[in-house]
Write a protein that holds these residues in place. Structure first.
Motif, PDB file in Angstrom:
ATOM      1  N   LEU A   2      27.639  37.940  -8.082  1.00  0.00           N
ATOM      2  CA  LEU A   2      28.081  39.305  -8.381  1.00  0.00           C
ATOM      3  C   LEU A   2      26.970  40.160  -8.977  1.00  0.00           C
ATOM      4  CD1 LEU A   2      31.563  38.544 -10.013  1.00  0.00           C
ATOM      5  CD2 LEU A   2      31.016  38.846  -7.604  1.00  0.00           C
ATOM      6  N   SER A   3      25.782  39.595  -9.113  1.00  0.00           N
ATOM      7  CA  SER A   3      24.722  40.289  -9.847  1.00  0.00           C
ATOM      8  C   SER A   3      24.267  41.566  -9.161  1.00  0.00           C
ATOM      9  CB  SER A   3      23.528  39.344 -10.045  1.00  0.00           C
ATOM     10  OG  SER A   3      23.052  38.893  -8.782  1.00  0.00           O
ATOM     11  N   ASN A   4      24.390  41.644  -7.837  1.00  0.00           N
ATOM     12  CA  ASN A   4      23.921  42.827  -7.112  1.00  0.00           C
ATOM     13  C   ASN A   4      24.979  43.924  -7.005  1.00  0.00           C
ATOM     14  OD1 ASN A   4      21.408  41.621  -6.601  1.00  0.00           O
ATOM     15  ND2 ASN A   4      22.186  40.597  -4.759  1.00  0.00           N
ATOM     16  N   LEU A   5      26.159  43.704  -7.595  1.00  0.00           N
ATOM     17  CA  LEU A   5      27.240  44.672  -7.502  1.00  0.00           C
ATOM     18  C   LEU A   5      27.220  45.632  -8.681  1.00  0.00           C
ATOM     19  CD1 LEU A   5      30.209  42.379  -6.395  1.00  0.00           C
ATOM     20  CD2 LEU A   5      28.547  43.566  -4.958  1.00  0.00           C
ATOM     21  N   THR A   6      27.773  46.823  -8.474  1.00  0.00           N
ATOM     22  CA  THR A   6      27.923  47.784  -9.567  1.00  0.00           C
ATOM     23  C   THR A   6      29.107  47.353 -10.436  1.00  0.00           C
ATOM     24  OG1 THR A   6      29.454  49.200  -8.352  1.00  0.00           O
ATOM     25  CG2 THR A   6      27.089  49.605  -8.045  1.00  0.00           C
ATOM     26  N   ALA A   7      29.245  47.981 -11.592  1.00  0.00           N
ATOM     27  CA  ALA A   7      30.350  47.659 -12.500  1.00  0.00           C
ATOM     28  C   ALA A   7      31.693  47.935 -11.844  1.00  0.00           C
ATOM     29  CB  ALA A   7      30.215  48.470 -13.791  1.00  0.00           C
ATOM     30  N   GLU A   8      31.781  49.042 -11.102  1.00  0.00           N
ATOM     31  CA  GLU A   8      33.036  49.371 -10.407  1.00  0.00           C
ATOM     32  C   GLU A   8      33.373  48.309  -9.364  1.00  0.00           C
ATOM     33  OE1 GLU A   8      34.760  52.405  -7.022  1.00  0.00           O
ATOM     34  OE2 GLU A   8      32.839  52.871  -7.991  1.00  0.00           O
ATOM     35  N   GLN A   9      32.365  47.901  -8.601  1.00  0.00           N
ATOM     36  CA  GLN A   9      32.590  46.898  -7.563  1.00  0.00           C
ATOM     37  C   GLN A   9      32.997  45.549  -8.165  1.00  0.00           C
ATOM     38  OE1 GLN A   9      28.797  47.067  -5.600  1.00  0.00           O
ATOM     39  NE2 GLN A   9      29.313  48.889  -4.384  1.00  0.00           N
ATOM     40  N   ARG A  10      32.349  45.169  -9.265  1.00  0.00           N
ATOM     41  CA  ARG A  10      32.698  43.902  -9.921  1.00  0.00           C
ATOM     42  C   ARG A  10      34.122  43.934 -10.440  1.00  0.00           C
ATOM     43  NH1 ARG A  10      27.398  44.070 -11.998  1.00  0.00           N
ATOM     44  NH2 ARG A  10      28.166  44.949 -13.957  1.00  0.00           N
ATOM     45  N   ASN A  11      34.492  45.053 -11.072  1.00  0.00           N
ATOM     46  CA  ASN A  11      35.856  45.153 -11.619  1.00  0.00           C
ATOM     47  C   ASN A  11      36.903  45.053 -10.514  1.00  0.00           C
ATOM     48  OD1 ASN A  11      34.886  45.450 -14.217  1.00  0.00           O
ATOM     49  ND2 ASN A  11      34.910  47.696 -14.156  1.00  0.00           N
ATOM     50  N   SER A  12      36.649  45.732  -9.386  1.00  0.00           N
ATOM     51  CA  SER A  12      37.595  45.673  -8.271  1.00  0.00           C
ATOM     52  C   SER A  12      37.686  44.252  -7.715  1.00  0.00           C
ATOM     53  CB  SER A  12      37.162  46.627  -7.155  1.00  0.00           C
ATOM     54  OG  SER A  12      37.205  47.968  -7.605  1.00  0.00           O
ATOM     55  N   LEU A  13      36.554  43.614  -7.574  1.00  0.00           N
ATOM     56  CA  LEU A  13      36.508  42.278  -6.979  1.00  0.00           C
ATOM     57  C   LEU A  13      37.166  41.235  -7.878  1.00  0.00           C
ATOM     58  CD1 LEU A  13      35.331  41.000  -4.397  1.00  0.00           C
ATOM     59  CD2 LEU A  13      33.338  40.367  -5.757  1.00  0.00           C
ATOM     60  N   GLN A  14      36.915  41.323  -9.168  1.00  0.00           N
ATOM     61  CA  GLN A  14      37.433  40.324 -10.099  1.00  0.00           C
ATOM     62  C   GLN A  14      38.945  40.422 -10.279  1.00  0.00           C
ATOM     63  OE1 GLN A  14      34.906  41.113 -13.470  1.00  0.00           O
ATOM     64  NE2 GLN A  14      33.293  39.742 -12.742  1.00  0.00           N
ATOM     65  N   ALA A  15      39.544  41.555  -9.889  1.00  0.00           N
ATOM     66  CA  ALA A  15      41.004  41.691  -9.978  1.00  0.00           C
ATOM     67  C   ALA A  15      41.711  41.093  -8.769  1.00  0.00           C
ATOM     68  CB  ALA A  15      41.378  43.170 -10.124  1.00  0.00           C
ATOM     69  N   MET A  16      40.971  40.841  -7.694  1.00  0.00           N
ATOM     70  CA  MET A  16      41.600  40.401  -6.446  1.00  0.00           C
ATOM     71  C   MET A  16      42.118  38.966  -6.456  1.00  0.00           C
ATOM     72  SD  MET A  16      39.293  42.212  -3.491  1.00  0.00           S
ATOM     73  CE  MET A  16      39.085  43.991  -3.445  1.00  0.00           C
ATOM     74  N   PRO A  17      41.437  37.980  -7.068  1.00  0.00           N
ATOM     75  CA  PRO A  17      41.916  36.596  -6.959  1.00  0.00           C
ATOM     76  C   PRO A  17      43.356  36.379  -7.407  1.00  0.00           C
ATOM     77  CG  PRO A  17      39.664  36.601  -7.755  1.00  0.00           C
ATOM     78  CD  PRO A  17      40.109  38.029  -7.715  1.00  0.00           C
ATOM     79  N   GLN A  18      43.833  37.147  -8.410  1.00  0.00           N
ATOM     80  CA  GLN A  18      45.193  36.916  -8.896  1.00  0.00           C
ATOM     81  C   GLN A  18      46.259  37.325  -7.884  1.00  0.00           C
ATOM     82  OE1 GLN A  18      46.459  39.223 -12.238  1.00  0.00           O
ATOM     83  NE2 GLN A  18      45.471  41.103 -11.548  1.00  0.00           N
ATOM     84  N   VAL A  19      45.905  38.202  -6.943  1.00  0.00           N
ATOM     85  CA  VAL A  19      46.876  38.636  -5.935  1.00  0.00           C
ATOM     86  C   VAL A  19      46.514  38.136  -4.544  1.00  0.00           C
ATOM     87  CG1 VAL A  19      45.777  40.837  -5.295  1.00  0.00           C
ATOM     88  CG2 VAL A  19      48.273  40.653  -5.272  1.00  0.00           C
ATOM     89  N   LEU A  20      45.400  37.416  -4.420  1.00  0.00           N
ATOM     90  CA  LEU A  20      44.929  36.965  -3.108  1.00  0.00           C
ATOM     91  C   LEU A  20      45.934  36.013  -2.456  1.00  0.00           C
ATOM     92  CD1 LEU A  20      42.444  37.307  -1.260  1.00  0.00           C
ATOM     93  CD2 LEU A  20      41.558  35.175  -2.215  1.00  0.00           C
ATOM     94  N   GLY A  21      46.485  35.086  -3.235  1.00  0.00           N
ATOM     95  CA  GLY A  21      47.458  34.142  -2.690  1.00  0.00           C
ATOM     96  C   GLY A  21      48.707  34.845  -2.186  1.00  0.00           C
TER      97      GLY A  21
END
Length: 463
Positions: A2-21
């Motif tokens: 995640l190091s190459n992502l912006t703060a907005e992109q990281r926040n969006s991405l990190q919220a996805m696993p809980q709803v991915l299933g």
């Protein structure tokens, strides 16, 4: 990763696993999130989920792996071109799945990743709404039962802003066929045949809701999830589960539980009746030895009755041995001690949950030990001390009773055939029923120590 992502992109991405299933379940597809690698010839699998609504055709979990771009050309194209792509993937020789890959974009429209939906029988509308749910849901779902994962038997529908059902899976169609609604897609949720006012409320508020209701004689559980969790935001996903049989089983289990409790209550009452009859017989007995035998029988019956009393008050077959031990201790002390005898008592029992049959064995052992102590330890005395412990240790349970009485006679042996019935009961139950050991020894400072050790391993199989 995640190091190459912006703060907005990281926040969006990190919220996805809980709803991915949940998104995988709704889409009935394997969902995978990809992120670009530092080397453009590779990209990384950030997270992958398989649908619980699908049986078989499950691929190995690729989460955390690095993938060559030439192995996933559709994903590579999405990451490079920032456009959705449809295609096929061969998952077994000559067998293909549909693969739909979408770019993950930030608020400026920049693509920072890709998400793929792989399914044997895709529904474009349901997949599109699953993607919207995945990208827009940001709240904490850990304690929200409305967003729990689906079952293979769940019916799934998509309702648009006009409350028209625009898509439905096969399970939903079958459920409504049974209810004589053959054309589900195109129906409005406020039609007389359906009438789900809760859908309109969810669309108005943007908050997920659920309820149970009866429709055409079938008990249903409905969950309604707004695709975008804000007021008047558009589509909703409706999840229906037929819980008719489930509720019947729950009612049957409840009835069985009530019946079992009632049986334990009646057994307790019957045992107390037997104890009362034995007390009457004890009062009429002329021989002191007969009186002692009957009194001991009364205490044994009461010890078993105490176990059934606790069983009649709870739903499980486990008993708090500490509470049972305290009840037996109080009953023995009050029934056997001379009114003028001064006893310095110290009782402590850890709260230990054990199966009822094992708790009964421990109760009878404690009963016999207490009877034996009070009957023999303080002969010729009007005062004494008694210390009772039931403790849980790392690998065993320990029941100990220590007194400051006259001690054991010279040459005493537990293995002697001339020992009392009470000691034989204790030894048999400790060794045969509980796979433990029993010892009775003199204390250095006077009196007797009775020790019963019970290995935990001998009880685990029946818990």
């Amino acid at each position: 990763m995640l190091s190459n992502l912006t703060a907005e992109q990281r926040n969006s991405l990190q919220a996805m696993p809980q709803v991915l299933g949940l998104a995988a379940d709704i889409a009935h597809a394997a969902v995978t999130i990809y992120l670009p690698g530092e080397n453009k010839k590779f990209f990384n699998v950030y997270k992958q989920e398989q649908p619980m609504t699908q049986v078989g055709n499950v691929r190995p979990d690729m989460t955390g792996r690095r993938v060559r771009a030439v192995e996933e050309p559709l994903v590579a194209r999405v990451l490079q071109k920032n456009v959705p792509v449809n295609g096929k993937r061969e998952w077994a020789l000559g067998m293909f799945n549909s693969l739909k890959v979408f770019p993950l974009r930030d608020s400026r429209g920049h693509c920072y990743g890709a998400v793929s939906f792989e399914s044997a029988a895709p529904d474009d509308i349901i997949i599109a709404q699953s993607l919207e749910l995945l990208c827009n849901l940001r709240q904490d779902l850990s304690n929200n039962s409305n967003y729990q994962r689906l079952r293979p038997s769940d019916g799934i529908m998509v309702v648009d802003a006009n409350r028209v059902i625009v898509a439905a899976n096969n399970r939903a169609r079958h459920m409504f066929d049974v209810m004589d609604i053959s054309h589900l897609v195109g129906c409005r949720t406020n039609d007389v045949a359906i009438n789900w006012p809760l859908v309109g409320m969810v669309m108005e508020t943007g908050t997920a809701e659920s309820k149970e209701f009866t429709m055409h004689g079938i008990l249903l559980s409905i969950r309604i999830l707004p695709v975008i969790p804000r007021p008047k935001a558009g589509c909703a996903i409706v999840i229906l589960q037929d819980i008719t049989e489930l509720r019947k089983k729950d009612e049957e289990l409840l009835i069985k539980s009530v019946v079992i409790k009632e049986i334990h209550h009646r057994v307790k009452n019957n045992l107390q009746t037997i104890a009362s009859l034995l007390r009457l017989q004890e009062r009429r007995a002329q021989c002191d030895e007969t009186k002692i035998v009957l009194r001991d029988c009364v205490n044994r019956v009461n010890s078993i009755a105490i176990v059934h009393e606790y069983l009649s008050q709870q739903d499980t077959g486990l008993i708090d041995v500490g509470k049972v031990a305290k009840g037996i201790y109080q009953a023995i002390i009050s029934s056997m001690l001379h009114p003028e005898f001064i006893l310095h008592a110290d009782f402590k029992a850890d709260p230990v949950q054990l199966p009822s049959d094992k708790a009964t064995s421990i109760a009878l052992i404690l009963n016999e030990l207490l009877q034996n102590t009070i009957e023999h330890a303080y002969e010729g005395r009007m005062s004494g001390s008694l210390k009772v412990r039931f403790a849980e240790e790392s690998k065993r349970y320990v029941l100990s009773i220590a007194d400051d009485g006259v001690g054991l006679p010279e040459g005493f042996s537990l293995n002697s055939n001339r020992q009392s019935l009470g000691l034989k009961i204790i030894k048999t139950m400790a060794e045969a029923d509980l796979q433990g050991s029993f010892s009775l020894t003199n204390r250095e400072d006077g009196g007797t120590l009775a020790l019963v050790t019970i290995p935990k391993g001998g009880l685990e199989d029946v818990k």
